[in-house]
Each structure stands twice: as C-alpha cells, then as structure tokens.
Design a protein around this motif. Structure first.
Motif, short mmCIF file in Angstrom:
data_model
loop_
_atom_site.label_atom_id
_atom_site.label_comp_id
_atom_site.label_asym_id
_atom_site.label_seq_id
_atom_site.Cartn_x
_atom_site.Cartn_y
_atom_site.Cartn_z
N UNK A 118 0.87 -1.18 0.00
CA UNK A 118 0.00 0.00 0.00
C UNK A 118 0.91 1.23 0.00
N UNK A 119 0.74 2.09 -0.99
CA UNK A 119 1.61 3.24 -1.15
C UNK A 119 1.39 4.26 -0.02
N UNK A 120 2.49 4.79 0.52
CA UNK A 120 2.41 5.87 1.51
C UNK A 120 2.58 7.20 0.80
N UNK A 121 1.61 8.11 0.99
CA UNK A 121 1.71 9.45 0.43
C UNK A 121 1.58 10.46 1.56
N UNK A 122 2.31 11.58 1.42
CA UNK A 122 2.31 12.60 2.47
C UNK A 122 2.00 13.96 1.88
N UNK A 123 1.25 14.76 2.64
CA UNK A 123 0.97 16.15 2.30
C UNK A 123 1.33 16.99 3.52
N UNK A 124 2.26 17.93 3.35
CA UNK A 124 2.72 18.77 4.46
C UNK A 124 3.17 17.92 5.64
N UNK A 125 3.82 16.80 5.34
CA UNK A 125 4.34 15.93 6.40
C UNK A 125 3.32 15.00 7.03
N UNK A 126 2.06 15.07 6.56
CA UNK A 126 1.01 14.22 7.13
C UNK A 126 0.64 13.10 6.17
N UNK A 127 0.46 11.91 6.73
CA UNK A 127 0.15 10.74 5.91
C UNK A 127 -1.27 10.81 5.37
N UNK A 128 -1.41 10.71 4.05
CA UNK A 128 -2.74 10.62 3.45
C UNK A 128 -3.33 9.28 3.86
N UNK A 129 -4.51 9.34 4.49
CA UNK A 129 -5.06 8.14 5.13
C UNK A 129 -6.45 7.83 4.60
N UNK A 130 -6.50 6.96 3.57
CA UNK A 130 -7.80 6.51 3.07
C UNK A 130 -8.30 5.39 3.99
N UNK A 131 -9.46 4.82 3.67
CA UNK A 131 -10.07 3.82 4.56
C UNK A 131 -9.17 2.60 4.73
N UNK A 132 -8.53 2.18 3.64
CA UNK A 132 -7.65 1.02 3.71
C UNK A 132 -6.44 1.31 4.60
N UNK A 133 -5.86 2.49 4.45
CA UNK A 133 -4.72 2.87 5.27
C UNK A 133 -5.12 3.04 6.73
N UNK A 134 -6.34 3.57 6.97
CA UNK A 134 -6.82 3.74 8.34
C UNK A 134 -6.93 2.40 9.05
N UNK A 135 -7.34 1.37 8.34
CA UNK A 135 -7.40 0.03 8.94
C UNK A 135 -6.02 -0.40 9.43
N UNK A 136 -5.01 -0.12 8.62
CA UNK A 136 -3.63 -0.47 9.00
C UNK A 136 -3.18 0.38 10.19
N UNK A 137 -3.51 1.67 10.17
CA UNK A 137 -3.16 2.57 11.27
C UNK A 137 -3.74 2.06 12.59
N UNK A 138 -5.01 1.68 12.57
CA UNK A 138 -5.64 1.17 13.79
C UNK A 138 -5.00 -0.14 14.24
N UNK A 139 -4.66 -0.99 13.29
CA UNK A 139 -4.02 -2.26 13.60
C UNK A 139 -2.66 -2.05 14.26
N UNK A 140 -1.89 -1.11 13.71
CA UNK A 140 -0.53 -0.88 14.21
C UNK A 140 -0.56 -0.09 15.53
N UNK A 141 -1.25 1.06 15.54
CA UNK A 141 -1.24 1.90 16.72
C UNK A 141 -2.01 1.28 17.88
N UNK A 142 -3.25 0.87 17.61
CA UNK A 142 -4.10 0.33 18.66
C UNK A 142 -3.76 -1.10 19.05
N UNK A 143 -3.07 -1.81 18.14
CA UNK A 143 -2.74 -3.21 18.40
C UNK A 143 -1.27 -3.42 18.68
N UNK A 144 -0.49 -3.56 17.61
CA UNK A 144 0.91 -3.96 17.74
C UNK A 144 1.72 -3.04 18.66
#
Length: 299
Positions: free
Chosen positions: A81-107
């Motif tokens: 899944x491609x990582x894209x950034x705007x002004x240093x912030x990660x563009x977070x679509x629904x698919x990326x948000x699932x990964x964010x929750x998995x990593x931050x809230x889980x692992x």
C-alpha cells in the motif's frame, strides 16, 4: 574504600538529589509523549518502561501517549500500500486507516503495555475510541501558491485533530494505580476513526487532565538557538519571540506549538527532551541537570 562502596555512595547521592523532586511531584499527573528512537531501540524501550514503573511507585501518575509512524510505514510497505504525504502528514484513506488502527491500537500499543507490565507495572492500553476519550474532527488542509487566487483544500482522508478530550476512563485507571497507554486515534460523532498526530493528542490530554508536566520525547537534544546552543529554560513569551524571529521553524513548529498550548492552558510546564538518552524522563524530572528544554509561564 572499595569500588563497590564508591558506587553505592554515588547511587545514594542520586537518590538524595531525587528526593525533593519526588516530594514535589508525588500525586501529580505527568503526560509523556513516547516516540522516536526511544520507541525503536530495544535498550531504550526497556529503560522507558522501567522509568514509568518507578514514577508510579513513588506516587507520580504517568500517562503515556505514543506514536508509531515508522511502524505504520513498514506494514503498509509489506502490504504493498503506497504511503503518500501532504505537508508531512500521511494521506489516510479507509484502507490505510485500517492499517493505522491495527498498528497503533494493536501492535505498538500492546508492545508498550507488555514492556511496562514486565517491568513490574500495571499498564492498560487504550485508543481515543475507548470510553469516548478523544472526540475528533477531520483535519482541513489547505495549500496556496502565489499564483492562486484562493487556497486549495486538500482531502487527506482519515486524518483528524482533537475536538474534545473526555478524561473519565483515564481518571479511573490512574486512581486505581494503572498506567494508561494511549494510541492517538480519535472518533467523530458519526463513528468515523481518525489518525491524529501523537504530539497533539499528548498536549490536549495534558490540558484536559491539568497535568503537572507534558514531556515530549524527541530525537533532538532540545530546542536550539541560532548558534546551535540548547535553550534549557524558556517562558511562553520567549518561545513566542523565537517563533516570530524564525529561530523555531519547519518540523519543530508543530511540536513546540503543542508544548506552548499546553502551558498556556493550565499545564505547569512542558519539556522537549532527548529520548535517545537512557532514562531521559527520569533525568528531566528528578535531577537538577535535565536533558532538554523546559517551557513555563514564568520568566
């Protein structure tokens, strides 16, 4: 005098120096933003966990807020899944948000909880979705160039900012001798999840708890002047002046902004400290020297 005796005397001196700080901060809440090298180096991870346990044992209430950007990037890469950034912030679509929750809230969250528990503490992992802790709203990002008549609004998806912090669940845990470990994920009133900058979450949690201190662990030695010297103690007015004259700029601005806002909204002091130093949090709280920059409302 033997080498062992000399070492023991040094240990006792350190404990003696720490005593007035322990007395001063016992019963107080300190919010620590945990990130950078301190979160990836195994020895620093272990020392951080021990620091949190020691703070709790002497009557201080640590509340940990953690990041996890590099870990999110690694998993996204593995999942192609491609990582894209705007002004240093990660563009977070629904698919990326699932990964964010998995990593931050889980692992990541559970790794920190496990390390603190292994060190003898009682940590509990949370995200901002638990107990209505962090009410979020979508972050609006604008972009403007000199040839544009109006700024362009850029949609970077599930990236949010803090609308409100409800401290009920944190208060309950703190008063039952647990150490809350918070992942920076918020939720809006329609149930949508948002990835929020961990510095921002730590600052807003500190404000809501009216914490004694906000400590931001970084990969720098502290705030520097234009000559490269570390500025150890600053008032809010001095920080405002350093922003105005361009001494503080670029990537340091959001971090300093969180620290500044916290102090202006009831937190006694904010600290930008070097997380690459073992036991940096204890050094900043319990010693005369410290390992970074302190911001207060006092001149």
């Amino acid at each position: 005098m033997t080498a062992n005796t000399e070492h023991a005397i040094e240990v006792v001196k350190v404990l003696s120096e720490a005593l007035p700080y322990i007395q001063r901060f016992s019963g107080k809440t300190i919010v620590i933003k945990y990130g950078g090298n301190a979160m990836t180096d195994e020895d620093l991870k272990a020392s951080f966990a021990r620091d949190m346990v020691l703070m709790k044992e002497v009557g201080i209430n640590p509340v940990v807020v953690h990041g996890g950007g590099p870990q999110i990037g690694e998993l996204l890469e593995k999942l192609n899944i491609e990582s894209r950034f705007v002004n240093g912030m990660r563009v977070t679509d629904s698919e990326t948000m699932d990964v964010v929750e998995m990593v931050l809230g889980g692992l990541v969250n559970k790794d920190i909880v496990s390390l603190i528990n292994q060190a003898g503490g009682k940590a509990v992992g949370l995200t901002g979705k638990d107990g209505g802790l962090i009410e979020a709203r979508k972050l609006k990002v604008t972009h403007k160039t000199p040839d544009m008549t109006a700024p362009e609004i850029i949609d970077i998806g599930h990236v949010g900012e803090v609308n409100q912090v409800c401290t009920d669940v944190v208060d309950m845990l703190v008063h039952r001798d647990f150490i809350p470990v918070i992942a920076p994920i918020g939720v809006d009133d329609e149930g949508r999840s948002y990835n929020i900058n961990a510095d921002l979450v730590a600052g807003k949690v500190a404000e809501a708890l009216q914490a004694e201190k906000l400590i931001l662990l970084t990969n720098v030695a502290g705030l520097q002047d234009k000559e490269g010297d570390i500025l150890t103690g600053l008032s809010t007015e001095q920080v405002d002046a350093l922003i105005e004259d361009g001494t503080i700029y670029g990537g340091m601005l959001p971090k300093i902004g969180c620290a500044l806002s916290a102090v202006k909204n009831g937190v006694i002091s904010s600290h930008i400290i070097d997380g690459r130093v073992p036991h940096a949090t204890l050094l900043e709280i319990f010693t005369d020297a410290g390992v970074g920059t302190q911001i207060t409302n006092q001149d």
